[in-house]
Design a protein around this motif. Structure first.
Motif, PDB file in Angstrom:
ATOM      1  N   ASN A  49      22.959  61.733   8.198  1.00  0.00           N
ATOM      2  CA  ASN A  49      21.784  60.905   8.466  1.00  0.00           C
ATOM      3  C   ASN A  49      21.254  60.379   7.133  1.00  0.00           C
ATOM      4  OD1 ASN A  49      20.522  63.096   7.304  1.00  0.00           O
ATOM      5  ND2 ASN A  49      19.634  63.844   9.223  1.00  0.00           N
ATOM      6  N   MET A  50      20.134  59.648   7.161  1.00  0.00           N
ATOM      7  CA  MET A  50      19.608  59.058   5.933  1.00  0.00           C
ATOM      8  C   MET A  50      19.220  60.135   4.912  1.00  0.00           C
ATOM      9  SD  MET A  50      19.943  55.875   5.982  1.00  0.00           S
ATOM     10  CE  MET A  50      18.890  55.319   4.681  1.00  0.00           C
ATOM     11  N   ALA A  51      18.671  61.241   5.388  1.00  0.00           N
ATOM     12  CA  ALA A  51      18.314  62.331   4.475  1.00  0.00           C
ATOM     13  C   ALA A  51      19.567  62.889   3.800  1.00  0.00           C
ATOM     14  CB  ALA A  51      17.571  63.437   5.217  1.00  0.00           C
ATOM     15  N   GLY A  52      20.649  62.988   4.549  1.00  0.00           N
ATOM     16  CA  GLY A  52      21.913  63.470   3.987  1.00  0.00           C
ATOM     17  C   GLY A  52      22.481  62.501   2.960  1.00  0.00           C
ATOM     18  N   VAL A  53      22.347  61.211   3.232  1.00  0.00           N
ATOM     19  CA  VAL A  53      22.822  60.198   2.290  1.00  0.00           C
ATOM     20  C   VAL A  53      22.019  60.287   1.000  1.00  0.00           C
ATOM     21  CG1 VAL A  53      22.978  57.708   1.871  1.00  0.00           C
ATOM     22  CG2 VAL A  53      23.718  58.650   4.067  1.00  0.00           C
ATOM     23  N   LYS A  54      20.703  60.396   1.118  1.00  0.00           N
ATOM     24  CA  LYS A  54      19.855  60.507  -0.075  1.00  0.00           C
ATOM     25  C   LYS A  54      20.180  61.782  -0.852  1.00  0.00           C
ATOM     26  CE  LYS A  54      16.007  57.804   1.697  1.00  0.00           C
ATOM     27  NZ  LYS A  54      14.590  57.800   2.089  1.00  0.00           N
ATOM     28  N   ARG A  55      20.431  62.862  -0.144  1.00  0.00           N
ATOM     29  CA  ARG A  55      20.784  64.119  -0.788  1.00  0.00           C
ATOM     30  C   ARG A  55      22.125  63.995  -1.530  1.00  0.00           C
ATOM     31  NH1 ARG A  55      19.807  67.098   3.271  1.00  0.00           N
ATOM     32  NH2 ARG A  55      21.859  66.934   4.206  1.00  0.00           N
ATOM     33  N   ASN A  56      23.094  63.305  -0.914  1.00  0.00           N
ATOM     34  CA  ASN A  56      24.389  63.097  -1.559  1.00  0.00           C
ATOM     35  C   ASN A  56      24.239  62.308  -2.858  1.00  0.00           C
ATOM     36  OD1 ASN A  56      25.678  64.440   0.497  1.00  0.00           O
ATOM     37  ND2 ASN A  56      26.490  62.603   1.473  1.00  0.00           N
ATOM     38  N   PHE A  57      23.402  61.258  -2.833  1.00  0.00           N
ATOM     39  CA  PHE A  57      23.183  60.479  -4.050  1.00  0.00           C
ATOM     40  C   PHE A  57      22.466  61.306  -5.107  1.00  0.00           C
ATOM     41  CE2 PHE A  57      23.757  56.433  -1.538  1.00  0.00           C
ATOM     42  CZ  PHE A  57      24.871  56.013  -2.251  1.00  0.00           C
ATOM     43  N   ALA A  58      21.504  62.129  -4.703  1.00  0.00           N
ATOM     44  CA  ALA A  58      20.798  62.989  -5.657  1.00  0.00           C
ATOM     45  C   ALA A  58      21.773  63.973  -6.302  1.00  0.00           C
ATOM     46  CB  ALA A  58      19.668  63.731  -4.958  1.00  0.00           C
ATOM     47  N   GLU A  59      22.679  64.537  -5.511  1.00  0.00           N
ATOM     48  CA  GLU A  59      23.684  65.460  -6.049  1.00  0.00           C
ATOM     49  C   GLU A  59      24.620  64.751  -7.018  1.00  0.00           C
ATOM     50  OE1 GLU A  59      25.671  67.240  -2.720  1.00  0.00           O
ATOM     51  OE2 GLU A  59      23.867  68.321  -2.088  1.00  0.00           O
ATOM     52  N   MET A  60      25.011  63.522  -6.682  1.00  0.00           N
ATOM     53  CA  MET A  60      25.879  62.751  -7.569  1.00  0.00           C
ATOM     54  C   MET A  60      25.188  62.493  -8.907  1.00  0.00           C
ATOM     55  SD  MET A  60      27.651  59.892  -5.074  1.00  0.00           S
ATOM     56  CE  MET A  60      28.001  58.809  -6.434  1.00  0.00           C
ATOM     57  N   GLU A  61      23.912  62.133  -8.854  1.00  0.00           N
ATOM     58  CA  GLU A  61      23.163  61.849 -10.082  1.00  0.00           C
ATOM     59  C   GLU A  61      22.996  63.108 -10.931  1.00  0.00           C
ATOM     60  OE1 GLU A  61      22.299  58.874 -11.273  1.00  0.00           O
ATOM     61  OE2 GLU A  61      23.280  58.015  -9.518  1.00  0.00           O
ATOM     62  N   SER A  62      22.696  64.243 -10.285  1.00  0.00           N
ATOM     63  CA  SER A  62      22.523  65.477 -11.057  1.00  0.00           C
ATOM     64  C   SER A  62      23.848  65.926 -11.666  1.00  0.00           C
ATOM     65  CB  SER A  62      21.921  66.589 -10.204  1.00  0.00           C
ATOM     66  OG  SER A  62      22.811  66.997  -9.201  1.00  0.00           O
ATOM     67  N   ARG A  63      24.956  65.746 -10.938  1.00  0.00           N
ATOM     68  CA  ARG A  63      26.276  66.080 -11.458  1.00  0.00           C
ATOM     69  C   ARG A  63      26.613  65.191 -12.657  1.00  0.00           C
ATOM     70  NH1 ARG A  63      29.711  64.964  -7.114  1.00  0.00           N
ATOM     71  NH2 ARG A  63      28.355  66.280  -5.885  1.00  0.00           N
ATOM     72  N   LYS A  64      26.285  63.913 -12.547  1.00  0.00           N
ATOM     73  CA  LYS A  64      26.539  62.978 -13.633  1.00  0.00           C
ATOM     74  C   LYS A  64      25.714  63.344 -14.869  1.00  0.00           C
ATOM     75  CE  LYS A  64      26.925  58.759 -12.241  1.00  0.00           C
ATOM     76  NZ  LYS A  64      26.606  57.379 -11.800  1.00  0.00           N
ATOM     77  N   ALA A  65      24.461  63.739 -14.652  1.00  0.00           N
ATOM     78  CA  ALA A  65      23.602  64.138 -15.772  1.00  0.00           C
ATOM     79  C   ALA A  65      24.122  65.414 -16.435  1.00  0.00           C
ATOM     80  CB  ALA A  65      22.176  64.340 -15.286  1.00  0.00           C
TER      81      ALA A  65
END
Length: 130
Positions: free
Chosen positions: A69-85
């Motif tokens: 769902n949208m919350a899952g999509v936002k969570r996936n992007f947040a995880e990607m950004e934290s992994r990148k950082a």
């Protein structure tokens, strides 16, 4: 201009993005409302999308097709950004030529007793004892 800068250039209209992603204009605007993408705007307020925006939209579509769902999509992007950082903070700087030379010399001349070396072959002939 490097590759990342080129990926960020706003090039595509919403009609082109619809064809590339298979999403409707309404879906694209909805994802923009939820701040999942931030397309550039022309002087006439038209949206202009970059390659990076198109890739994000395709990822969103993929995740929604998988059942997120949208919350899952936002969570996936947040995880990607934290992994990148995390990866950026862990990246070591490249050693200088002098450091590499000293390391090679130490490895070849002083660690002869080791059975395994970081190097294959015999490079020690390039270094003479002083």
């Amino acid at each position: 201009m490097d590759l990342n800068d080129r990926r960020q250039l706003p090039l595509f209209s919403i009609g082109t993005v619809q064809k590339l992603t298979g999403l409707s204009a309404r879906q694209i605007r909805y994802y923009e409302e939820h701040e999942l993408i931030q397309p550039a705007r022309t002087a006439g307020k038209q949206r202009q999308f970059s390659f990076a925006d198109v890739e994000r939209l395709m990822l969103i579509r993929e995740w929604l097709d998988e059942g997120h769902n949208m919350a899952g999509v936002k969570r996936n992007f947040a995880e990607m950004e934290s992994r990148k950082a995390r990866n950026k903070s862990m990246t070591k700087s490249e050693p200088s030529d002098t450091e590499v030379y000293k390391w090679l010399e130490r490895e070849m001349l002083h660690n002869r007793s080791q059975t395994e070396s970081h190097f294959q072959g015999d490079l020690s002939r390039f270094y003479r004892k002083r």
